[in-house]
Design a protein around this motif. Structure first.
Motif, PDB file in Angstrom:
ATOM      1  N   ALA A 122       1.219  -1.088   0.045  1.00 36.55           N
ATOM      2  CA  ALA A 122       0.049   0.170   0.674  1.00 36.55           C
ATOM      3  C   ALA A 122       0.943   0.864   0.521  1.00 36.55           C
ATOM      4  O   ALA A 122       0.424   1.725  -0.350  1.00 36.55           O
ATOM      5  CB  ALA A 122      -0.724  -0.444   1.083  1.00 36.55           C
ATOM      6  N   ASP A 123       2.325   1.770   0.289  1.00 36.16           N
ATOM      7  CA  ASP A 123       3.375   2.582   0.999  1.00 36.16           C
ATOM      8  C   ASP A 123       3.491   3.106  -0.696  1.00 36.16           C
ATOM      9  O   ASP A 123       3.742   3.954  -0.838  1.00 36.16           O
ATOM     10  CB  ASP A 123       3.895   2.126   1.872  1.00 36.16           C
ATOM     11  N   LEU A 124       3.559   1.755  -0.889  1.00 41.36           N
ATOM     12  CA  LEU A 124       4.216   1.786  -2.588  1.00 41.36           C
ATOM     13  C   LEU A 124       3.815   2.045  -3.601  1.00 41.36           C
ATOM     14  O   LEU A 124       4.189   3.228  -3.903  1.00 41.36           O
ATOM     15  CB  LEU A 124       5.716   0.464  -3.040  1.00 41.36           C
ATOM     16  N   ALA A 125       2.140   1.355  -4.127  1.00 37.86           N
ATOM     17  CA  ALA A 125       1.243   2.178  -4.505  1.00 37.86           C
ATOM     18  C   ALA A 125       1.306   3.787  -4.421  1.00 37.86           C
ATOM     19  O   ALA A 125       0.859   5.067  -4.902  1.00 37.86           O
ATOM     20  CB  ALA A 125      -0.143   1.371  -4.242  1.00 37.86           C
ATOM     21  N   LEU A 126       0.972   4.142  -2.821  1.00 41.22           N
ATOM     22  CA  LEU A 126       0.419   5.505  -2.829  1.00 41.22           C
ATOM     23  C   LEU A 126       1.985   6.177  -3.255  1.00 41.22           C
ATOM     24  O   LEU A 126       1.312   7.708  -3.534  1.00 41.22           O
ATOM     25  CB  LEU A 126       0.638   5.450  -1.076  1.00 41.22           C
ATOM     26  N   ALA A 127       2.918   6.192  -3.052  1.00 32.94           N
ATOM     27  CA  ALA A 127       4.274   6.619  -3.610  1.00 32.94           C
ATOM     28  C   ALA A 127       4.209   7.163  -5.265  1.00 32.94           C
ATOM     29  O   ALA A 127       4.479   8.083  -5.213  1.00 32.94           O
ATOM     30  CB  ALA A 127       5.266   6.550  -2.911  1.00 32.94           C
ATOM     31  N   ARG A 128       3.339   6.359  -5.013  1.00 34.56           N
ATOM     32  CA  ARG A 128       2.845   6.013  -6.899  1.00 34.56           C
ATOM     33  C   ARG A 128       2.363   6.454  -7.709  1.00 34.56           C
ATOM     34  O   ARG A 128       2.500   7.986  -8.074  1.00 34.56           O
ATOM     35  CB  ARG A 128       3.341   4.357  -7.698  1.00 34.56           C
ATOM     36  N   LEU A 129       0.990   6.877  -6.231  1.00 38.34           N
ATOM     37  CA  LEU A 129       0.604   7.489  -7.042  1.00 38.34           C
ATOM     38  C   LEU A 129       0.885   8.995  -7.006  1.00 38.34           C
ATOM     39  O   LEU A 129       0.127   9.576  -8.120  1.00 38.34           O
ATOM     40  CB  LEU A 129      -1.346   7.215  -6.669  1.00 38.34           C
ATOM     41  N   ALA A 130       0.942   9.458  -5.584  1.00 40.18           N
ATOM     42  CA  ALA A 130       1.916  10.091  -5.489  1.00 40.18           C
ATOM     43  C   ALA A 130       2.522  11.634  -6.315  1.00 40.18           C
ATOM     44  O   ALA A 130       2.103  12.316  -7.263  1.00 40.18           O
ATOM     45  CB  ALA A 130       2.156  10.618  -3.911  1.00 40.18           C
ATOM     46  N   ARG A 131       3.488  10.195  -7.127  1.00 40.07           N
ATOM     47  CA  ARG A 131       4.443  10.981  -8.242  1.00 40.07           C
ATOM     48  C   ARG A 131       3.870  10.689  -8.904  1.00 40.07           C
ATOM     49  O   ARG A 131       3.792  11.822  -9.901  1.00 40.07           O
ATOM     50  CB  ARG A 131       5.324   9.524  -7.649  1.00 40.07           C
ATOM     51  N   ARG A 132       2.546  10.395  -9.865  1.00 40.66           N
ATOM     52  CA  ARG A 132       2.047  10.104 -11.338  1.00 40.66           C
ATOM     53  C   ARG A 132       1.349  11.779 -10.395  1.00 40.66           C
ATOM     54  O   ARG A 132       1.023  12.007 -12.453  1.00 40.66           O
ATOM     55  CB  ARG A 132       1.284   9.177 -11.275  1.00 40.66           C
ATOM     56  N   TYR A 133       0.789  12.209  -9.745  1.00 41.56           N
ATOM     57  CA  TYR A 133      -0.232  12.963  -9.993  1.00 41.56           C
ATOM     58  C   TYR A 133       0.317  14.935  -9.340  1.00 41.56           C
ATOM     59  O   TYR A 133       0.047  14.793  -9.178  1.00 41.56           O
ATOM     60  CB  TYR A 133      -1.060  12.755  -8.574  1.00 41.56           C
ATOM     61  N   ALA A 134       2.028  14.366  -8.656  1.00 49.10           N
ATOM     62  CA  ALA A 134       2.874  15.352  -8.666  1.00 49.10           C
ATOM     63  C   ALA A 134       2.463  16.055  -7.145  1.00 49.10           C
ATOM     64  O   ALA A 134       2.296  17.052  -7.442  1.00 49.10           O
ATOM     65  CB  ALA A 134       2.840  16.498 -10.038  1.00 49.10           C
ATOM     66  N   MET A 135       2.262  15.229  -6.410  1.00 49.44           N
ATOM     67  CA  MET A 135       1.743  16.060  -4.852  1.00 49.44           C
ATOM     68  C   MET A 135       2.357  14.825  -4.369  1.00 49.44           C
ATOM     69  O   MET A 135       2.807  14.005  -4.074  1.00 49.44           O
ATOM     70  CB  MET A 135       0.326  15.863  -4.711  1.00 49.44           C
ATOM     71  N   THR A 136       2.168  15.176  -2.661  1.00 51.12           N
ATOM     72  CA  THR A 136       3.108  14.616  -1.144  1.00 51.12           C
ATOM     73  C   THR A 136       2.183  13.247  -0.933  1.00 51.12           C
ATOM     74  O   THR A 136       0.857  13.306  -1.845  1.00 51.12           O
ATOM     75  CB  THR A 136       2.813  15.531  -0.264  1.00 51.12           C
ATOM     76  N   LYS A 137       2.454  12.308  -0.591  1.00 50.12           N
ATOM     77  CA  LYS A 137       2.173  10.980  -0.001  1.00 50.12           C
ATOM     78  C   LYS A 137       0.416  11.753   0.660  1.00 50.12           C
ATOM     79  O   LYS A 137      -0.627  11.217   0.492  1.00 50.12           O
ATOM     80  CB  LYS A 137       2.789  10.435  -0.092  1.00 50.12           C
ATOM     81  N   ARG A 138       0.959  12.933   1.085  1.00 53.50           N
ATOM     82  CA  ARG A 138      -0.616  12.973   2.563  1.00 53.50           C
ATOM     83  C   ARG A 138      -1.289  13.382   1.139  1.00 53.50           C
ATOM     84  O   ARG A 138      -2.362  13.666   1.833  1.00 53.50           O
ATOM     85  CB  ARG A 138       0.451  14.497   3.585  1.00 53.50           C
ATOM     86  N   GLN A 139      -0.637  14.713   0.951  1.00 51.67           N
ATOM     87  CA  GLN A 139      -1.964  14.718  -0.509  1.00 51.67           C
ATOM     88  C   GLN A 139      -2.827  14.113  -1.333  1.00 51.67           C
ATOM     89  O   GLN A 139      -3.893  14.157  -1.228  1.00 51.67           O
ATOM     90  CB  GLN A 139      -1.624  15.995  -1.532  1.00 51.67           C
ATOM     91  N   MET A 140      -1.898  12.916  -1.282  1.00 50.51           N
ATOM     92  CA  MET A 140      -3.140  11.967  -2.493  1.00 50.51           C
ATOM     93  C   MET A 140      -3.843  11.109  -1.443  1.00 50.51           C
ATOM     94  O   MET A 140      -4.858  11.012  -2.090  1.00 50.51           O
ATOM     95  CB  MET A 140      -2.023  11.237  -2.957  1.00 50.51           C
ATOM     96  N   LEU A 141      -3.783  11.449   0.077  1.00 49.30           N
ATOM     97  CA  LEU A 141      -4.258  10.155   0.877  1.00 49.30           C
ATOM     98  C   LEU A 141      -4.962  11.204   1.205  1.00 49.30           C
ATOM     99  O   LEU A 141      -6.383  10.516   0.922  1.00 49.30           O
ATOM    100  CB  LEU A 141      -3.573   9.752   1.858  1.00 49.30           C
ATOM    101  N   GLU A 142      -5.136  12.112   1.348  1.00 49.47           N
ATOM    102  CA  GLU A 142      -6.560  13.408   1.434  1.00 49.47           C
ATOM    103  C   GLU A 142      -7.050  12.948   0.308  1.00 49.47           C
ATOM    104  O   GLU A 142      -8.888  13.172   0.351  1.00 49.47           O
ATOM    105  CB  GLU A 142      -5.892  14.198   1.785  1.00 49.47           C
ATOM    106  N   ARG A 143      -6.707  13.188  -1.093  1.00 48.18           N
ATOM    107  CA  ARG A 143      -7.925  13.324  -1.556  1.00 48.18           C
ATOM    108  C   ARG A 143      -8.110  11.823  -2.595  1.00 48.18           C
ATOM    109  O   ARG A 143      -9.227  11.991  -2.123  1.00 48.18           O
ATOM    110  CB  ARG A 143      -6.806  13.445  -3.727  1.00 48.18           C
ATOM    111  N   LEU A 144      -7.979  10.666  -1.870  1.00 48.50           N
ATOM    112  CA  LEU A 144      -8.385   9.218  -2.438  1.00 48.50           C
ATOM    113  C   LEU A 144      -9.753  10.111  -1.275  1.00 48.50           C
ATOM    114  O   LEU A 144     -10.848   8.817  -1.553  1.00 48.50           O
ATOM    115  CB  LEU A 144      -7.030   8.777  -2.056  1.00 48.50           C
ATOM    116  N   ILE A 145      -9.505   9.507  -0.004  1.00 45.50           N
ATOM    117  CA  ILE A 145     -10.589   9.602   1.045  1.00 45.50           C
ATOM    118  C   ILE A 145     -11.609  10.572   0.999  1.00 45.50           C
ATOM    119  O   ILE A 145     -12.337  10.074   1.479  1.00 45.50           O
ATOM    120  CB  ILE A 145      -9.439   9.817   2.482  1.00 45.50           C
ATOM    121  N   THR A 146     -11.053  12.047   0.715  1.00 47.04           N
ATOM    122  CA  THR A 146     -12.384  12.654   0.145  1.00 47.04           C
ATOM    123  C   THR A 146     -12.982  12.333  -0.875  1.00 47.04           C
ATOM    124  O   THR A 146     -13.981  12.412  -0.912  1.00 47.04           O
ATOM    125  CB  THR A 146     -11.828  14.014  -0.037  1.00 47.04           C
ATOM    126  N   ARG A 147     -12.822  12.091  -1.952  1.00 44.61           N
ATOM    127  CA  ARG A 147     -13.502  11.398  -2.930  1.00 44.61           C
ATOM    128  C   ARG A 147     -14.145  10.135  -2.711  1.00 44.61           C
ATOM    129  O   ARG A 147     -15.440  10.076  -2.983  1.00 44.61           O
ATOM    130  CB  ARG A 147     -12.252  11.574  -4.120  1.00 44.61           C
TER     131      ARG A 147
END
Length: 86
Positions: A37-62
């Motif tokens: 899960a951590d590696l997937a989060l890192a890949r997603l964050a990198r793909r969307y040019a955001m931090t892991k925190r921003q990516m996690l917040e986006r996934l949760i709120t959506r």
């Protein structure tokens, strides 16, 4: 007189309660997650040019928004969803 490290840290933590644009503050999330899960989060964050925190917040709120949009505000399902249990 200069503040000690502990005093500066205490002041910082106290400010977190009202931090952010909305003033709702931030909450600390301290947890372990699987390496997968951590590696997937890192890949997603990198793909969307955001931090892991921003990516996690986006996934949760959506995900939350998608559920809330399907609920009728005065229904038992709405009430059940918004009951905050730990």
């Amino acid at each position: 007189m200069a503040l000690t490290t502990a005093q500066r840290q205490a002041a910082y933590r106290a400010r977190r309660a009202t931090a952010g644009e909305s003033g709702n503050g931030d909450r600390r999330l301290d947890m372990w997650m699987s390496t997968e899960a951590d590696l997937a989060l890192a890949r997603l964050a990198r793909r969307y040019a955001m931090t892991k925190r921003q990516m996690l917040e986006r996934l949760i709120t959506r995900a939350d928004d998608a559920i809330v949009r399907r609920l009728e505000p005065s229904s038992p399902q709405w009430d059940a969803y918004f009951i905050a249990e730990r």
